[in-house]
Design a protein around this motif. Structure first.
Motif, PDB file in Angstrom:
ATOM      1  N   GLN A 144       0.829  -1.223   0.000  1.00 34.75           N
ATOM      2  CA  GLN A 144       0.000   0.000   0.000  1.00 34.75           C
ATOM      3  C   GLN A 144       0.858   1.266   0.000  1.00 34.75           C
ATOM      4  O   GLN A 144       0.475   2.281  -0.596  1.00 34.75           O
ATOM      5  CB  GLN A 144      -0.981   0.009   1.181  1.00 34.75           C
ATOM      6  N   SER A 145       2.041   1.212   0.632  1.00 39.26           N
ATOM      7  CA  SER A 145       2.911   2.396   0.660  1.00 39.26           C
ATOM      8  C   SER A 145       3.451   2.701  -0.744  1.00 39.26           C
ATOM      9  O   SER A 145       3.595   3.860  -1.118  1.00 39.26           O
ATOM     10  CB  SER A 145       4.078   2.182   1.623  1.00 39.26           C
ATOM     11  N   GLU A 146       3.743   1.650  -1.508  1.00 41.91           N
ATOM     12  CA  GLU A 146       4.193   1.851  -2.899  1.00 41.91           C
ATOM     13  C   GLU A 146       3.079   2.480  -3.726  1.00 41.91           C
ATOM     14  O   GLU A 146       3.328   3.364  -4.547  1.00 41.91           O
ATOM     15  CB  GLU A 146       4.562   0.509  -3.536  1.00 41.91           C
ATOM     16  N   LEU A 147       1.847   2.013  -3.511  1.00 42.03           N
ATOM     17  CA  LEU A 147       0.718   2.570  -4.269  1.00 42.03           C
ATOM     18  C   LEU A 147       0.563   4.064  -3.983  1.00 42.03           C
ATOM     19  O   LEU A 147       0.373   4.871  -4.900  1.00 42.03           O
ATOM     20  CB  LEU A 147      -0.594   1.857  -3.910  1.00 42.03           C
ATOM     21  N   THR A 199      20.849   3.994  -8.810  1.00 46.28           N
ATOM     22  CA  THR A 199      20.176   5.300  -8.931  1.00 46.28           C
ATOM     23  C   THR A 199      21.138   6.472  -8.765  1.00 46.28           C
ATOM     24  O   THR A 199      20.837   7.579  -9.201  1.00 46.28           O
ATOM     25  CB  THR A 199      19.058   5.453  -7.880  1.00 46.28           C
ATOM     26  N   LYS A 200      22.271   6.223  -8.103  1.00 47.54           N
ATOM     27  CA  LYS A 200      23.257   7.291  -7.857  1.00 47.54           C
ATOM     28  C   LYS A 200      22.610   8.532  -7.228  1.00 47.54           C
ATOM     29  O   LYS A 200      22.876   9.667  -7.622  1.00 47.54           O
ATOM     30  CB  LYS A 200      23.963   7.689  -9.168  1.00 47.54           C
ATOM     31  N   LEU A 201      21.728   8.302  -6.277  1.00 50.10           N
ATOM     32  CA  LEU A 201      21.059   9.425  -5.600  1.00 50.10           C
ATOM     33  C   LEU A 201      22.065  10.225  -4.784  1.00 50.10           C
ATOM     34  O   LEU A 201      22.845   9.644  -4.030  1.00 50.10           O
ATOM     35  CB  LEU A 201      20.005   8.886  -4.626  1.00 50.10           C
ATOM     36  N   ALA A 202      22.023  11.548  -4.946  1.00 49.97           N
ATOM     37  CA  ALA A 202      22.916  12.395  -4.145  1.00 49.97           C
ATOM     38  C   ALA A 202      22.475  12.330  -2.682  1.00 49.97           C
ATOM     39  O   ALA A 202      21.278  12.314  -2.399  1.00 49.97           O
ATOM     40  CB  ALA A 202      22.859  13.829  -4.653  1.00 49.97           C
ATOM     41  N   LYS A 203      23.431  12.299  -1.789  1.00 54.00           N
ATOM     42  CA  LYS A 203      23.117  12.118  -0.370  1.00 54.00           C
ATOM     43  C   LYS A 203      22.462  13.348   0.260  1.00 54.00           C
ATOM     44  O   LYS A 203      21.966  13.294   1.370  1.00 54.00           O
ATOM     45  CB  LYS A 203      24.392  11.725   0.402  1.00 54.00           C
ATOM     46  N   ASN A 204      22.502  14.472  -0.463  1.00 58.95           N
ATOM     47  CA  ASN A 204      21.828  15.661   0.091  1.00 58.95           C
ATOM     48  C   ASN A 204      20.386  15.798  -0.412  1.00 58.95           C
ATOM     49  O   ASN A 204      19.713  16.774  -0.102  1.00 58.95           O
ATOM     50  CB  ASN A 204      22.622  16.934  -0.201  1.00 58.95           C
ATOM     51  N   ARG A 205      19.906  14.808  -1.163  1.00 67.41           N
ATOM     52  CA  ARG A 205      18.494  14.851  -1.597  1.00 67.41           C
ATOM     53  C   ARG A 205      17.584  14.607  -0.393  1.00 67.41           C
ATOM     54  O   ARG A 205      17.914  13.821   0.487  1.00 67.41           O
ATOM     55  CB  ARG A 205      18.222  13.742  -2.643  1.00 67.41           C
ATOM     56  N   LYS A 206      16.457  15.291  -0.398  1.00 68.16           N
ATOM     57  CA  LYS A 206      15.511  15.063   0.708  1.00 68.16           C
ATOM     58  C   LYS A 206      14.750  13.769   0.447  1.00 68.16           C
ATOM     59  O   LYS A 206      14.190  13.586  -0.639  1.00 68.16           O
ATOM     60  CB  LYS A 206      14.539  16.236   0.824  1.00 68.16           C
ATOM     61  N   ILE A 207      14.759  12.902   1.442  1.00 66.10           N
ATOM     62  CA  ILE A 207      14.049  11.625   1.341  1.00 66.10           C
ATOM     63  C   ILE A 207      12.775  11.719   2.175  1.00 66.10           C
ATOM     64  O   ILE A 207      12.816  12.134   3.333  1.00 66.10           O
ATOM     65  CB  ILE A 207      14.917  10.469   1.915  1.00 66.10           C
ATOM     66  N   THR A 208      11.657  11.328   1.607  1.00 65.65           N
ATOM     67  CA  THR A 208      10.414  11.255   2.398  1.00 65.65           C
ATOM     68  C   THR A 208       9.929   9.811   2.419  1.00 65.65           C
ATOM     69  O   THR A 208       9.536   9.258   1.387  1.00 65.65           O
ATOM     70  CB  THR A 208       9.319  12.174   1.811  1.00 65.65           C
ATOM     71  N   LEU A 209      10.007   9.221   3.604  1.00 70.69           N
ATOM     72  CA  LEU A 209       9.487   7.865   3.789  1.00 70.69           C
ATOM     73  C   LEU A 209       7.967   7.925   3.800  1.00 70.69           C
ATOM     74  O   LEU A 209       7.394   8.835   4.403  1.00 70.69           O
ATOM     75  CB  LEU A 209       9.967   7.306   5.122  1.00 70.69           C
ATOM     76  N   VAL A 210       7.328   6.974   3.155  1.00 72.44           N
ATOM     77  CA  VAL A 210       5.858   6.998   3.094  1.00 72.44           C
ATOM     78  C   VAL A 210       5.300   5.686   3.656  1.00 72.44           C
ATOM     79  O   VAL A 210       5.745   4.599   3.280  1.00 72.44           O
ATOM     80  CB  VAL A 210       5.383   7.194   1.632  1.00 72.44           C
ATOM     81  N   ASP A 211       4.351   5.824   4.587  1.00 71.42           N
ATOM     82  CA  ASP A 211       3.693   4.635   5.139  1.00 71.42           C
ATOM     83  C   ASP A 211       2.236   4.981   5.444  1.00 71.42           C
ATOM     84  O   ASP A 211       1.863   6.153   5.457  1.00 71.42           O
ATOM     85  CB  ASP A 211       4.414   4.161   6.404  1.00 71.42           C
ATOM     86  N   GLU A 236      12.704  12.515   6.095  1.00 70.75           N
ATOM     87  CA  GLU A 236      11.435  12.865   6.727  1.00 70.75           C
ATOM     88  C   GLU A 236      10.455  11.719   6.512  1.00 70.75           C
ATOM     89  O   GLU A 236      10.766  10.771   5.787  1.00 70.75           O
ATOM     90  CB  GLU A 236      10.843  14.132   6.095  1.00 70.75           C
ATOM     91  N   ALA A 237       9.276  11.834   7.104  1.00 75.29           N
ATOM     92  CA  ALA A 237       8.257  10.804   6.895  1.00 75.29           C
ATOM     93  C   ALA A 237       6.892  11.437   6.682  1.00 75.29           C
ATOM     94  O   ALA A 237       6.586  12.484   7.259  1.00 75.29           O
ATOM     95  CB  ALA A 237       8.216   9.850   8.085  1.00 75.29           C
ATOM     96  N   LEU A 238       6.126  10.788   5.846  1.00 76.05           N
ATOM     97  CA  LEU A 238       4.737  11.174   5.613  1.00 76.05           C
ATOM     98  C   LEU A 238       3.906   9.921   5.842  1.00 76.05           C
ATOM     99  O   LEU A 238       4.124   8.893   5.188  1.00 76.05           O
ATOM    100  CB  LEU A 238       4.569  11.661   4.171  1.00 76.05           C
ATOM    101  N   THR A 239       3.002  10.008   6.805  1.00 79.95           N
ATOM    102  CA  THR A 239       2.145   8.856   7.093  1.00 79.95           C
ATOM    103  C   THR A 239       0.703   9.320   7.056  1.00 79.95           C
ATOM    104  O   THR A 239       0.394  10.433   7.476  1.00 79.95           O
ATOM    105  CB  THR A 239       2.483   8.252   8.478  1.00 79.95           C
ATOM    106  N   LEU A 240      -0.133   8.460   6.536  1.00 78.03           N
ATOM    107  CA  LEU A 240      -1.530   8.854   6.373  1.00 78.03           C
ATOM    108  C   LEU A 240      -2.192   9.052   7.743  1.00 78.03           C
ATOM    109  O   LEU A 240      -2.821  10.066   7.984  1.00 78.03           O
ATOM    110  CB  LEU A 240      -2.234   7.765   5.574  1.00 78.03           C
TER     111      LEU A 240
END
Ligand SMILES: [Zn+2]
Ligand SMILES: [Zn+2]
Length: 243
Positions: A144-147, A199-211, A236-240
């Motif tokens: 569901q988090s991927e969706l 993906t070679k994501l730069a380490k200063n990119r903002k990551i938002t975890l979603v659950d 950061e995180a975003l949760t419903l």
């Protein structure tokens, strides 16, 4: 005429005529145009939204003066903040159950609308879904988090990266006590090294975890911890829902 050649507004009309929409909360027919597809105005008002007076670190509602809650005063999380949209009760809980256990993908536009109404700007972020163990993902048929991530990415034109995986099967967090939750999930989540390298994501990119749900924060913390250890500076995180 094939339905895909009908202009968008007309096809919505036609679909509404053929398959009348009803509110998932009260089953009232939904005929008038609204920003929400499957929730009526009355039921929207009954959702326990978290819009003001929440802890700026973990999103706990009903915290005075925008100061950190007691739990955050005692504990240092690896994520900078979690934002939850509503309290896990009533219709808010039903939305998650529909999505998870009844394959309620039709609710994704309404969920995305809730996120945008919460004033979150996800344009420059990389969305990372909280992973399920492959075994649970296989039995449910989806995560569901991927969706939620995939739908938000289309709206905000941001990236989704499945940077994490569960290396071992964990018991469901539901019904476990606070300490048991932390023990259950600790060391169960790891960074997908192959995907990270690709993906070679730069380490200063903002990551938002979603659950879908934030309960004790143990799962989000387990995810954030390994991302910070991998060098990501801003998680950061975003949760419903906030349970
Ligand atoms: Zn309703
Ligand atoms: Zn807090």
């Amino acid at each position: 005429m094939a339905i895909y050649s009908i202009p968008r507004g007309v096809s919505r009309h036609l679909l509404d005529f053929l398959f009348p929409r009803v509110c998932i909360g009260c089953r009232a027919p939904l005929v008038k145009k609204s920003a929400y597809c499957y929730i009526c105005d009355d039921c929207l008002r009954k959702i326990d939204w978290i819009r003001y007076h929440f802890c700026p670190r973990c999103g706990t509602p009903d915290v005075e003066n925008g100061s950190a809650c007691d739990e955050c005063g005692r504990k240092a999380f690896s994520f900078r903040r979690n934002r939850s949209i509503y309290v896990y009760s009533g219709l808010g809980r039903q939305i998650i159950h529909e999505l998870k256990y009844r394959n309620g993908r039709h609710l994704l536009p309404d969920i995305a609308h809730m996120v945008s109404e919460a004033g979150l700007d996800l344009r420059d972020t990389v969305l990372v879904p909280v992973p399920l163990h492959w075994c649970r993902r296989w039995s449910r048929g989806f995560n569901q988090s991927e969706l939620i991530c995939d739908h938000l990415a289309k709206i905000y034109d941001c990236e989704v990266c499945q940077l994490l995986h569960r290396s071992r099967h964990t018991r469901r967090q539901f019904g476990l006590g606070f300490r048991e939750r932390w023990k259950n999930v600790s060391n169960a989540i790891q960074v997908h090294e192959r995907i990270l390298a690709r993906t070679k994501l730069a380490k200063n990119r903002k990551i938002t975890l979603v659950d879908d749900i934030f309960t004790s924060g143990a799962t989000i913390e387990a995810c954030a911890k390994v991302l910070v250890m991998a060098g990501f500076e801003h998680v950061e995180a975003l949760t419903l829902a906030r349970a």
